[in-house]
Design a protein around this motif. Structure first.
Motif, short mmCIF file in Angstrom:
data_model
loop_
_atom_site.label_atom_id
_atom_site.label_comp_id
_atom_site.label_asym_id
_atom_site.label_seq_id
_atom_site.Cartn_x
_atom_site.Cartn_y
_atom_site.Cartn_z
N THR A 95 7.62 6.92 -6.12
CA THR A 95 7.97 5.92 -5.11
C THR A 95 7.73 4.50 -5.62
O THR A 95 8.53 3.60 -5.36
N ASP A 96 6.63 4.29 -6.37
CA ASP A 96 6.35 2.94 -6.83
C ASP A 96 7.39 2.46 -7.85
O ASP A 96 7.65 1.26 -7.95
N ARG A 97 8.04 3.38 -8.58
CA ARG A 97 9.10 2.97 -9.51
C ARG A 97 10.36 2.54 -8.74
O ARG A 97 11.03 1.61 -9.13
N ALA A 120 10.28 1.14 -5.94
CA ALA A 120 9.97 -0.13 -5.29
C ALA A 120 10.57 -1.30 -6.07
O ALA A 120 10.64 -2.43 -5.56
N TRP A 173 7.05 -0.95 2.37
CA TRP A 173 6.05 0.11 2.32
C TRP A 173 5.76 0.77 3.65
O TRP A 173 4.93 1.68 3.72
N ALA A 205 1.90 -2.28 -4.38
CA ALA A 205 2.04 -1.02 -5.11
C ALA A 205 0.97 -0.89 -6.19
O ALA A 205 0.40 0.19 -6.40
N ARG A 226 -2.26 2.01 -6.51
CA ARG A 226 -2.61 2.91 -7.62
C ARG A 226 -4.13 2.95 -7.84
O ARG A 226 -4.64 3.91 -8.41
N LEU A 249 -3.02 3.71 -0.16
CA LEU A 249 -2.07 2.75 0.39
C LEU A 249 -2.58 2.09 1.65
O LEU A 249 -2.34 0.89 1.88
#
Length: 400
Positions: free
Chosen positions: A49-51, A53, A245, A364, A368, A372
């Motif tokens: 998901t963060d990629r 973003a 998000w 994001a 990590r 969240l």
């Protein structure tokens, strides 16, 4: 004859408001669906998901490009032509997002949405100029937020029925193409009050300068514009943390992607209500302060509780508070004396691009390191800084 000019001006203003309303409503649909689209793309393309973003980074990059070349574009083409080009590019980007078979196509779609949307953002405050600019911007943004409610609902509903929910993004393309056709037939040659080919002065030569030198006035203009730019950055940063998000936070609370996409409409619902109400004025404070306090309350609900109902309620309250921040700060920036509206509008696009590039990526990055729900607290210092930069007596400016 004496009444014809005001009547024509009023008709022109209404047509401009309709055009900008169509453009920003389509953009509102796309942006409100961006968070759900990111979650579904991550699933469809089997990407983290963060990629995905980075889609918001593509949008930000488009804003930054237009911020640099915007004044030259407005000197070259009429505003309605710029509006038409932006509509077509944005429509193409939504099609790419909806149909992207691979990661690179999805990112290209985000970039096209960013480029096209940035052109719409560039001309909006110029076409909705005048003493009622803040109210008119709030009005069209309220309509855009209302349209945005439909995006997560449509994406979630379609996704639960079998086809990928991101196909719902195709709904934004037809009105954008129609807007391009309407805009090409219209004539609005240049930003109000200045011919296209007239150089843009940096200083106000006619400003009262008793005891003030030209150099001091130039520094004051730079300071005012810099503060206005920073206020827009902070307002947009907070908004896009939620836009990008919100659905991921609902998934994190234990919901399926389709259900989270539907409940993700809580934030655009709050935004629509907040922009319909307009700026909240309380005593001598800037409207930013009471709105920001609501945003803080919503953030705490989103961050401190893990029940989906509490998170959804927090998103709605946060949307209610965040809603006036961008229209108010942008109108104040574009009304800053000392630079042309075209250049100030480009600076506003630069501020939005900077915020969208940095804020969701920063959230994001924090996610990590911590979860969240904790990372969402990054919006609190942004809002507090915005308070500090925005508190003014009531007599200062109506726009702020």
């Amino acid at each position: 004859m004496s009444t014809e000019a005001p009547v024509r001006a009023g008709e022109q203003a209404r047509r401009d408001e309709v055009r900008i309303g169509i453009g920003l409503s389509s953009m509102g649909f796309v942006l409100a669906g961006l968070g759900a689209c990111i979650a579904i793309l991550a699933r469809d393309l089997d990407e983290p998901t963060d990629r995905l973003a980075l889609l918001s980074s593509g949008f930000a990059l488009g804003l930054l490009i237009v911020a640099v070349v915007g004044p030259r574009i407005l000197r070259t083409w009429p505003m309605t032509t710029v509006l038409a080009i932006g509509s077509v590019v944005c429509a193409f980007g939504t099609v790419l997002l909806a149909l992207a078979p691979v990661y690179a196509v999805a990112i290209a779609g985000g970039l096209c949405v960013g480029l096209g949307g940035a052109l719409l953002v560039l001309v909006a405050p110029l076409m909705l100029d005048g003493p009622t600019a803040a109210a008119r911007l709030s009005r069209v943004n309220a309509v855009a937020s209302g349209t945005g409610i439909l995006a997560p609902l449509a994406i979630g509903a379609l996704d639960s029925l079998g086809p990928t929910g991101r196909l719902a993004m195709l709904a934004a393309a037809p009105p954008l193409v129609a807007l391009a056709v309407l805009s090409r037939r219209a004539q609005r040659p240049h930003p109000p009050g200045r011919p296209v080919d007239t150089p843009v002065p940096v200083l106000i030569d006619s400003a009262p300068a008793v005891g003030l030198g030209r150099r001091w006035l130039g520094r004051k203009v730079a300071l005012d514009v810099g503060l206005g730019w920073l206020r827009v950055v902070l307002a947009v940063a907070v908004e896009f943390c939620f836009v990008v998000w919100a659905v991921a936070r609902l998934v994190d609370s234990g919901l399926s992607t389709a259900t989270a996409a539907v409940l993700g409409s809580a934030f655009p619902i709050g935004m629509a209500v907040g922009r319909a109400i307009g700026p909240i004025r309380w005593r001598g404070w800037s409207p930013v302060v009471p709105s920001g306090l609501l945003a803080i309350l919503g953030t705490l609900l989103v961050s401190l509780f893990d029940a989906p109902a509490a998170v959804a309620l927090g998103l709605a309250i946060a949307g209610l508070g965040v809603a006036p921040l961008y229209p108010v700060t942008l109108a104040a920036l574009v009304a800053t004396p000392g630079l042309s509206p075209a250049r100030l509008s480009a600076i506003g696009a630069l501020a939005s691009g900077t915020a969208i590039l940095i804020a969701p990526a920063a959230l994001a990055g924090l996610a990590r390191v911590v979860d969240l729900r904790t990372a969402y607290l990054v919006t609190l210092p942004l809002l507090i800084t915005l308070f500090v930069l925005s508190r003014r007596p009531a007599r200062a400016t109506a726009a702020s």
